[in-house]
Enzyme design. Structure first.
Site, short mmCIF file in Angstrom:
data_model
loop_
_atom_site.label_atom_id
_atom_site.label_comp_id
_atom_site.label_asym_id
_atom_site.label_seq_id
_atom_site.Cartn_x
_atom_site.Cartn_y
_atom_site.Cartn_z
N HIS A 157 8.26 -3.91 -0.91
CA HIS A 157 7.79 -4.10 0.46
C HIS A 157 6.27 -4.18 0.51
O HIS A 157 5.58 -3.92 -0.48
CB HIS A 157 8.29 -2.97 1.37
CG HIS A 157 7.82 -1.61 0.97
ND1 HIS A 157 6.55 -1.15 1.24
CD2 HIS A 157 8.45 -0.61 0.31
CE1 HIS A 157 6.42 0.09 0.78
NE2 HIS A 157 7.56 0.43 0.19
N CYS A 173 9.60 3.23 -4.03
CA CYS A 173 9.55 1.79 -3.79
C CYS A 173 8.38 1.14 -4.53
O CYS A 173 7.48 1.81 -5.03
CB CYS A 173 9.41 1.51 -2.30
SG CYS A 173 10.88 1.95 -1.34
#
Length: 197
Positions: A157, A173
Protein backbone atom coordinates in the site's frame (compact mmCIF):
# COMPACT_ATOMS: atom_id res chain seq x y z
CA UNK A 1 51.14 24.46 19.47
CA UNK A 2 52.30 25.05 15.90
CA UNK A 3 50.33 26.73 13.19
CA UNK A 4 49.89 23.35 11.41
CA UNK A 5 48.48 21.59 14.49
CA UNK A 6 46.11 24.53 15.14
CA UNK A 7 44.87 24.27 11.54
CA UNK A 8 44.36 20.50 11.87
CA UNK A 9 42.49 20.92 15.15
CA UNK A 10 40.27 23.63 13.68
CA UNK A 11 39.77 21.60 10.51
CA UNK A 12 38.84 18.55 12.60
CA UNK A 13 36.37 20.61 14.66
CA UNK A 14 34.90 22.08 11.48
CA UNK A 15 34.41 18.63 9.90
CA UNK A 16 32.84 17.23 13.08
CA UNK A 17 30.50 20.20 13.35
CA UNK A 18 29.54 19.95 9.69
CA UNK A 19 28.74 16.26 10.05
CA UNK A 20 26.52 17.01 13.04
CA UNK A 21 24.65 19.70 11.09
CA UNK A 22 24.14 17.44 8.08
CA UNK A 23 22.79 14.65 10.31
CA UNK A 24 20.48 16.92 12.32
CA UNK A 25 17.59 17.05 9.79
CA UNK A 26 17.58 13.25 9.49
CA UNK A 27 17.41 12.85 13.25
CA UNK A 28 14.83 15.61 13.63
CA UNK A 29 12.47 14.02 11.14
CA UNK A 30 12.29 10.82 13.17
CA UNK A 31 10.78 12.66 16.14
CA UNK A 32 7.25 11.46 15.34
CA UNK A 33 4.97 10.09 12.69
CA UNK A 34 1.59 10.96 11.27
CA UNK A 35 0.73 7.33 10.67
CA UNK A 36 -0.59 4.69 12.99
CA UNK A 37 1.65 1.83 11.91
CA UNK A 38 4.34 2.72 14.41
CA UNK A 39 6.68 5.43 15.52
CA UNK A 40 9.69 5.34 13.21
CA UNK A 41 11.89 6.87 15.90
CA UNK A 42 12.10 3.42 17.49
CA UNK A 43 13.04 1.89 14.14
CA UNK A 44 16.38 1.81 12.40
CA UNK A 45 17.42 5.39 11.76
CA UNK A 46 19.14 4.64 8.48
CA UNK A 47 17.03 5.07 5.38
CA UNK A 48 18.44 2.53 2.94
CA UNK A 49 17.31 0.75 -0.15
CA UNK A 50 19.30 -1.24 -2.68
CA UNK A 51 18.52 -0.27 -6.24
CA UNK A 52 19.83 -3.22 -8.20
CA UNK A 53 17.87 -4.41 -11.21
CA UNK A 54 17.01 -8.11 -11.06
CA UNK A 55 15.92 -10.70 -13.60
CA UNK A 56 12.60 -12.43 -12.86
CA UNK A 57 13.71 -15.95 -13.89
CA UNK A 58 15.37 -17.05 -10.62
CA UNK A 59 12.17 -16.19 -8.73
CA UNK A 60 9.22 -17.06 -11.00
CA UNK A 61 8.53 -19.84 -13.53
CA UNK A 62 6.57 -17.46 -15.77
CA UNK A 63 5.23 -13.91 -15.91
CA UNK A 64 1.61 -15.03 -16.15
CA UNK A 65 -0.46 -12.12 -14.70
CA UNK A 66 2.79 -10.24 -13.99
CA UNK A 67 5.05 -10.66 -10.98
CA UNK A 68 6.02 -8.68 -7.87
CA UNK A 69 9.14 -9.49 -5.88
CA UNK A 70 9.65 -7.77 -2.52
CA UNK A 71 13.18 -8.01 -1.11
CA UNK A 72 12.88 -7.27 2.62
CA UNK A 73 16.65 -6.97 3.10
CA UNK A 74 17.23 -4.41 0.34
CA UNK A 75 13.83 -2.75 0.96
CA UNK A 76 12.94 -2.80 -2.72
CA UNK A 77 9.92 -3.94 -4.75
CA UNK A 78 10.44 -5.26 -8.29
CA UNK A 79 7.56 -5.50 -10.77
CA UNK A 80 7.63 -7.32 -14.10
CA UNK A 81 4.74 -7.04 -16.53
CA UNK A 82 3.23 -10.06 -18.22
CA UNK A 83 4.80 -8.96 -21.52
CA UNK A 84 8.31 -9.40 -20.12
CA UNK A 85 9.23 -5.89 -21.27
CA UNK A 86 7.79 -3.82 -18.40
CA UNK A 87 10.03 -3.60 -15.34
CA UNK A 88 9.75 -1.22 -12.39
CA UNK A 89 11.81 -0.91 -9.23
CA UNK A 90 10.49 0.93 -6.17
CA UNK A 91 11.90 1.73 -2.70
CA UNK A 92 9.72 0.39 0.12
CA UNK A 93 9.13 0.37 3.82
CA UNK A 94 9.25 -3.10 5.35
CA UNK A 95 8.14 -4.71 8.63
CA UNK A 96 9.66 -3.31 11.80
CA UNK A 97 10.82 -6.67 13.17
CA UNK A 98 11.41 -10.23 11.97
CA UNK A 99 8.39 -11.56 13.88
CA UNK A 100 6.15 -9.17 11.89
CA UNK A 101 7.75 -10.24 8.60
CA UNK A 102 6.11 -12.85 6.39
CA UNK A 103 8.00 -14.41 3.49
CA UNK A 104 6.88 -16.69 0.69
CA UNK A 105 4.48 -16.79 -2.25
CA UNK A 106 1.11 -15.10 -2.37
CA UNK A 107 -0.89 -13.10 -4.92
CA UNK A 108 -2.94 -9.95 -5.29
CA UNK A 109 -6.55 -10.84 -4.45
CA UNK A 110 -8.10 -7.36 -4.33
CA UNK A 111 -7.28 -3.79 -5.40
CA UNK A 112 -8.71 -0.77 -3.58
CA UNK A 113 -8.36 2.91 -4.43
CA UNK A 114 -8.97 5.04 -1.33
CA UNK A 115 -8.72 2.14 1.14
CA UNK A 116 -10.16 2.13 4.65
CA UNK A 117 -7.97 1.02 7.57
CA UNK A 118 -8.72 -1.00 10.67
CA UNK A 119 -6.00 -2.18 13.05
CA UNK A 120 -5.49 -5.93 13.27
CA UNK A 121 -6.30 -7.56 16.62
CA UNK A 122 -2.57 -7.83 17.45
CA UNK A 123 -2.02 -4.14 16.58
CA UNK A 124 -4.93 -3.16 18.81
CA UNK A 125 -3.54 -5.29 21.64
CA UNK A 126 -0.14 -3.58 21.36
CA UNK A 127 -1.67 -0.14 20.86
CA UNK A 128 -5.12 0.06 22.54
CA UNK A 129 -5.18 3.84 22.03
CA UNK A 130 -5.39 3.47 18.25
CA UNK A 131 -8.76 4.12 16.62
CA UNK A 132 -10.85 1.17 15.47
CA UNK A 133 -11.32 2.70 12.02
CA UNK A 134 -9.74 5.33 9.74
CA UNK A 135 -11.55 6.23 6.52
CA UNK A 136 -9.93 7.12 3.19
CA UNK A 137 -7.94 10.34 3.16
CA UNK A 138 -4.67 11.93 4.25
CA UNK A 139 -4.73 10.34 7.73
CA UNK A 140 -5.16 6.81 6.41
CA UNK A 141 -2.10 4.58 7.04
CA UNK A 142 -2.73 2.74 3.73
CA UNK A 143 -2.22 5.88 1.65
CA UNK A 144 -4.10 6.32 -1.62
CA UNK A 145 -4.13 2.73 -2.97
CA UNK A 146 -3.78 -0.80 -1.61
CA UNK A 147 -3.11 -4.21 -3.13
CA UNK A 148 -4.57 -6.85 -0.78
CA UNK A 149 -2.66 -10.12 -0.68
CA UNK A 150 -4.03 -13.63 -0.12
CA UNK A 151 -2.45 -13.59 3.36
CA UNK A 152 -4.87 -12.13 5.93
CA UNK A 153 -3.94 -8.56 6.97
CA UNK A 154 -1.01 -8.24 4.52
CA UNK A 155 -1.00 -5.55 1.86
CA UNK A 156 1.21 -3.56 -0.46
CA UNK A 157 0.00 0.00 0.00
CA UNK A 158 0.91 3.67 -0.12
CA UNK A 159 1.87 5.95 2.74
CA UNK A 160 1.44 9.64 3.42
CA UNK A 161 4.43 9.54 5.78
CA UNK A 162 7.28 9.49 3.28
CA UNK A 163 9.90 9.18 6.06
CA UNK A 164 8.94 5.50 6.34
CA UNK A 165 10.18 4.55 2.87
CA UNK A 166 13.54 2.79 3.00
CA UNK A 167 13.05 1.87 6.65
CA UNK A 168 11.89 -0.98 8.85
CA UNK A 169 8.73 0.81 9.97
CA UNK A 170 5.55 -1.21 9.34
CA UNK A 171 3.52 -3.80 11.23
CA UNK A 172 3.89 -6.31 8.40
CA UNK A 173 2.80 -4.57 5.21
CA UNK A 174 4.98 -3.26 2.39
CA UNK A 175 4.71 0.50 1.92
CA UNK A 176 5.40 2.63 -1.14
CA UNK A 177 5.31 6.34 -1.90
CA UNK A 178 1.75 7.23 -2.95
CA UNK A 179 2.82 8.05 -6.51
CA UNK A 180 4.56 4.67 -6.78
CA UNK A 181 1.63 2.64 -5.42
CA UNK A 182 -0.67 4.47 -7.86
CA UNK A 183 1.61 3.43 -10.73
CA UNK A 184 1.90 -0.16 -9.49
CA UNK A 185 -1.88 -0.26 -8.86
CA UNK A 186 -2.47 0.62 -12.52
CA UNK A 187 -0.09 -2.12 -13.72
CA UNK A 188 -0.81 -5.01 -11.33
CA UNK A 189 -4.05 -6.94 -11.49
CA UNK A 190 -5.96 -9.37 -9.35
CA UNK A 191 -3.99 -12.57 -9.77
CA UNK A 192 -0.55 -10.95 -10.03
CA UNK A 193 1.89 -13.31 -8.33
CA UNK A 194 3.84 -11.95 -5.37
CA UNK A 195 6.98 -13.27 -3.68
CA UNK A 196 8.46 -11.83 -0.50
CA UNK A 197 12.05 -12.86 0.21
Amino acid sequence: MTKTSTFQLNRRAFLAGSAALVGAPALAQTAGTTELEGDISSAVRRNISSFRALDWRPYFSSLSNGAILVDITSRALHYWGEDGQSYKLYPTSVPLTEDLTKRGRTSVVRKVEGPEWRPTPSMKKRNPEWPDYVGPGPDNPLGTHALYLSWTYYRIHGTHDTRKIGRRSSNGCIGLYNQHIAELFARAKVGTQVLLI
